[in-house]
Design a protein around this motif. Structure first.
Motif, short mmCIF file in Angstrom:
data_model
loop_
_atom_site.label_atom_id
_atom_site.label_comp_id
_atom_site.label_asym_id
_atom_site.label_seq_id
_atom_site.Cartn_x
_atom_site.Cartn_y
_atom_site.Cartn_z
N ALA A 2 8.30 12.86 0.19
CA ALA A 2 7.11 12.09 0.55
C ALA A 2 6.01 12.30 -0.48
N VAL A 3 5.21 11.25 -0.68
CA VAL A 3 4.11 11.32 -1.64
C VAL A 3 2.85 10.70 -1.05
N PHE A 4 1.71 11.16 -1.56
CA PHE A 4 0.41 10.57 -1.27
C PHE A 4 -0.13 9.99 -2.57
N ARG A 5 -0.72 8.81 -2.47
CA ARG A 5 -1.39 8.18 -3.61
C ARG A 5 -2.86 8.05 -3.24
N ILE A 6 -3.72 8.52 -4.12
CA ILE A 6 -5.15 8.52 -3.85
C ILE A 6 -5.87 7.82 -5.00
N MET A 7 -6.60 6.76 -4.66
CA MET A 7 -7.40 6.05 -5.64
C MET A 7 -8.87 6.26 -5.28
N GLU A 8 -9.66 6.68 -6.27
CA GLU A 8 -11.08 6.89 -6.08
C GLU A 8 -11.83 6.08 -7.13
N ALA A 9 -12.88 5.38 -6.70
CA ALA A 9 -13.61 4.53 -7.62
C ALA A 9 -15.07 4.38 -7.18
N THR A 10 -15.90 3.94 -8.11
CA THR A 10 -17.30 3.66 -7.84
C THR A 10 -17.57 2.19 -8.12
N ALA A 11 -18.21 1.53 -7.16
CA ALA A 11 -18.51 0.10 -7.30
C ALA A 11 -19.68 -0.13 -8.25
N ARG A 12 -19.62 -1.25 -8.94
CA ARG A 12 -20.77 -1.70 -9.73
C ARG A 12 -21.92 -2.00 -8.77
N PRO A 13 -23.14 -1.92 -9.22
CA PRO A 13 -24.27 -2.25 -8.34
C PRO A 13 -24.09 -3.64 -7.72
N GLY A 14 -24.25 -3.71 -6.43
CA GLY A 14 -24.14 -4.98 -5.71
C GLY A 14 -22.71 -5.41 -5.39
N SER A 15 -21.71 -4.60 -5.74
CA SER A 15 -20.31 -5.00 -5.55
C SER A 15 -19.59 -4.26 -4.44
N ILE A 16 -20.26 -3.32 -3.76
CA ILE A 16 -19.55 -2.51 -2.77
C ILE A 16 -19.00 -3.35 -1.61
N GLY A 17 -19.70 -4.37 -1.20
CA GLY A 17 -19.21 -5.23 -0.12
C GLY A 17 -17.92 -5.93 -0.49
N ARG A 18 -17.90 -6.53 -1.66
CA ARG A 18 -16.70 -7.24 -2.13
C ARG A 18 -15.55 -6.26 -2.36
N LEU A 19 -15.86 -5.10 -2.95
CA LEU A 19 -14.83 -4.08 -3.18
C LEU A 19 -14.23 -3.61 -1.86
N SER A 20 -15.08 -3.37 -0.88
CA SER A 20 -14.60 -2.93 0.44
C SER A 20 -13.70 -3.99 1.06
N GLU A 21 -14.10 -5.25 0.97
CA GLU A 21 -13.29 -6.35 1.51
C GLU A 21 -11.93 -6.42 0.82
N LEU A 22 -11.93 -6.26 -0.50
CA LEU A 22 -10.69 -6.32 -1.26
C LEU A 22 -9.75 -5.18 -0.87
N LEU A 23 -10.30 -3.98 -0.71
CA LEU A 23 -9.48 -2.83 -0.30
C LEU A 23 -8.86 -3.03 1.08
N VAL A 24 -9.67 -3.49 2.02
CA VAL A 24 -9.17 -3.70 3.39
C VAL A 24 -8.14 -4.82 3.41
N GLN A 25 -8.37 -5.88 2.67
CA GLN A 25 -7.42 -6.98 2.60
C GLN A 25 -6.07 -6.49 2.06
N GLN A 26 -6.11 -5.71 0.98
CA GLN A 26 -4.87 -5.19 0.39
C GLN A 26 -4.17 -4.26 1.38
N GLU A 27 -4.94 -3.42 2.03
CA GLU A 27 -4.37 -2.46 2.99
C GLU A 27 -3.69 -3.19 4.15
N GLN A 28 -4.35 -4.21 4.69
CA GLN A 28 -3.84 -4.88 5.88
C GLN A 28 -2.76 -5.91 5.58
N SER A 29 -2.83 -6.59 4.43
CA SER A 29 -1.89 -7.67 4.18
C SER A 29 -0.72 -7.30 3.27
N VAL A 30 -0.85 -6.23 2.50
CA VAL A 30 0.23 -5.86 1.58
C VAL A 30 0.76 -4.45 1.88
N VAL A 31 -0.12 -3.47 1.89
CA VAL A 31 0.32 -2.08 2.09
C VAL A 31 0.95 -1.91 3.47
#
Length: 101
Positions: A2-31
């Motif tokens: 078994a393995v864990f994959r951890i991605m850590e990142a910092t959003a550009r100013p004003g991009s945290i909302g879009r980044l959060s949406e993209l992460l959740v979309q990937q998590e729910q629809s692909v992962v």
């Protein structure tokens, strides 16, 4: 193993909302539908995000990474991030994790 994959990142100013949406979309629809996924969670603290996933095997994780949808996800990240994300993979040590009773 078994393995864990951890991605850590910092959003550009004003991009945290879009980044959060993209992460959740990937998590729910692909992962969530990927063979071998055990656990996935996206976390946010201010402008920082952490995406954690656990896989039954390195091969399962690699099959997820090789999908066109995963490539598209990673190609969409640069415009939303300050620099490159940190991505690390860890193998689980031992056969059983600790579970609270």
């Amino acid at each position: 193993m078994a393995v864990f994959r951890i991605m850590e990142a910092t959003a550009r100013p004003g991009s945290i909302g879009r980044l959060s949406e993209l992460l959740v979309q990937q998590e729910q629809s692909v992962v969530a539908d990927a063979p071998g996924i055990v656990f996935a969670q996206s976390l946010r603290s201010g402008d920082s995000v952490l995406a954690v996933s656990s896989w039954r095997s390195v091969e399962d994780m690699q099959r997820y990474l090789d999908q066109p949808a995963t490539s598209a996800f990673y190609q969409a990240l640069p415009e939303l991030l300050m620099g490159m994300p940190s991505v690390r993979t860890f193998e689980v040590i031992g056969s059983n994790g600790w579970v609270p009773s």
